[in-house]
Design an enzyme around this catalytic site. Sequence first.
Site, PDB file in Angstrom:
ATOM      1  N   ASP A 231      10.645 -33.823  28.668  1.00  0.00           N
ATOM      2  CA  ASP A 231      10.541 -35.253  29.093  1.00  0.00           C
ATOM      3  C   ASP A 231      11.873 -35.796  29.791  1.00  0.00           C
ATOM      4  O   ASP A 231      12.731 -35.356  29.667  1.00  0.00           O
ATOM      5  CB  ASP A 231      10.004 -35.929  27.810  1.00  0.00           C
ATOM      6  CG  ASP A 231      10.734 -35.728  26.366  1.00  0.00           C
ATOM      7  OD1 ASP A 231      11.802 -34.911  26.716  1.00  0.00           O
ATOM      8  OD2 ASP A 231      10.433 -35.914  25.651  1.00  0.00           O
TER       9      ASP A 231
ATOM     10  N   ASN B   8       7.133 -39.288  14.160  1.00  0.00           N
ATOM     11  CA  ASN B   8       5.788 -39.875  14.208  1.00  0.00           C
ATOM     12  C   ASN B   8       4.860 -38.664  14.871  1.00  0.00           C
ATOM     13  O   ASN B   8       3.860 -38.844  15.035  1.00  0.00           O
ATOM     14  CB  ASN B   8       5.470 -41.045  14.867  1.00  0.00           C
ATOM     15  CG  ASN B   8       6.019 -40.793  16.529  1.00  0.00           C
ATOM     16  OD1 ASN B   8       6.631 -39.604  17.017  1.00  0.00           O
ATOM     17  ND2 ASN B   8       5.863 -41.860  17.390  1.00  0.00           N
TER      18      ASN B   8
ATOM     19  N   HIS C 280       5.075 -37.055  17.482  1.00  0.00           N
ATOM     20  CA  HIS C 280       5.224 -36.763  18.858  1.00  0.00           C
ATOM     21  C   HIS C 280       5.776 -35.454  19.171  1.00  0.00           C
ATOM     22  O   HIS C 280       6.538 -34.912  18.694  1.00  0.00           O
ATOM     23  CB  HIS C 280       5.972 -37.923  19.571  1.00  0.00           C
ATOM     24  CG  HIS C 280       7.294 -38.068  19.484  1.00  0.00           C
ATOM     25  ND1 HIS C 280       8.014 -39.095  19.742  1.00  0.00           N
ATOM     26  CD2 HIS C 280       8.281 -37.189  19.239  1.00  0.00           C
ATOM     27  CE1 HIS C 280       9.387 -38.969  19.700  1.00  0.00           C
ATOM     28  NE2 HIS C 280       9.413 -37.912  19.424  1.00  0.00           N
TER      29      HIS C 280
ATOM     30  N   GLU D 282       3.122 -39.518  22.768  1.00  0.00           N
ATOM     31  CA  GLU D 282       3.176 -40.439  21.432  1.00  0.00           C
ATOM     32  C   GLU D 282       1.610 -40.326  20.636  1.00  0.00           C
ATOM     33  O   GLU D 282       0.779 -39.806  21.234  1.00  0.00           O
ATOM     34  CB  GLU D 282       3.460 -41.824  21.748  1.00  0.00           C
ATOM     35  CG  GLU D 282       4.636 -41.982  22.329  1.00  0.00           C
ATOM     36  CD  GLU D 282       5.941 -41.846  21.582  1.00  0.00           C
ATOM     37  OE1 GLU D 282       5.922 -41.496  20.350  1.00  0.00           O
ATOM     38  OE2 GLU D 282       6.969 -42.241  21.854  1.00  0.00           O
TER      39      GLU D 282
HETATM   40  P1  PGA Z   1      15.183 -34.142  16.688  1.00  0.00           P
HETATM   41  O1  PGA Z   1      14.085 -34.963  17.706  1.00  0.00           O
HETATM   42  O2  PGA Z   1      15.030 -32.921  17.263  1.00  0.00           O
HETATM   43  O3  PGA Z   1      16.501 -34.932  17.277  1.00  0.00           O
HETATM   44  O4  PGA Z   1      14.532 -34.483  15.452  1.00  0.00           O
HETATM   45  C1  PGA Z   1      12.863 -34.313  17.938  1.00  0.00           C
HETATM   46  C2  PGA Z   1      12.014 -35.484  18.719  1.00  0.00           C
HETATM   47  O5  PGA Z   1      12.034 -36.700  18.221  1.00  0.00           O
HETATM   48  O6  PGA Z   1      10.949 -35.214  19.293  1.00  0.00           O
END
Ligand code: PGA
Length: 243
Positions: free
Chosen positions: A67, A135, A137, A142
């Site tokens: 992304d 959440n 995602h 999302e």
């Molecule tokens: P993180 O992020 O590896 O920093 O926990 C994961 C995400 O939010 O996709």
Amino acid sequence: MKFVVTDTYEQLSDKAAALILAQVQNKPRSLFVLPTGATPLGLFRRLVEAGKAGHADFSAAVFAVLDEYAGIATSDRRSLCGWLRRELLDPLAISDDRILTFTPHGEPQVEAERMEHALAQNGGIDVAVLGLGPNGHLGFNEPGSAFDSGCRLVSLTPESIRSNAAYWGSEADVPRTGFTLGLGTLLAARDFVLMVSGAHKADILARTINGPASVDLPATIVHLHPNAIVLADRAARPSKAQL
Ligand code: PGA
């Protein structure tokens, strides 16, 4: 879905690295999708070490960025591709022609089609490595994202804006939109690895593992993918009561 729990984050990183190293050995021209965030850092360190020590050859591999924020300059240090370059791709000396990325200020429809086309041109995704959002995602997919969604521009949820604020200085500075590979794009990957670390992920991991697959929780596509592995460390492992 295979669910593997390791004792520590280091072991989680070892297991993920072993999967990637085996893949690149078996198929040097593999196409990998890699996430940003805290979770994959141990994996990236291992891949860089293996590359530098001559234990792995990434010279034919292709990497796609999961992304990217929209509307920022390509050279912005906070671009997700820029981050991935610093943490992994530059130390591994991956040349630009083997990095598939969104142009942050590009025209959305053109960018989305260009990325889908680039993935197909490179033989499709061999391994998609994902982190689990607070959440649920995956990338910027999302809650509410369709399981057959393709690459596209999306609006970030307030929750994602909050969780990315640390990288931007404040919530107000976080871009409101971003490009992401779609859930359908990721479902088409031959292998799918979801990495989850830390006690703060235990609840969302429990909901992911329990299923059923629901667009309310994008990570539940692990129940739809024929070859999904969920790799979690013990801190993230849901308690018996949660499962
Ligand atoms: P993180 O992020 O590896 O920093 O926990 C994961 C995400 O939010 O996709």
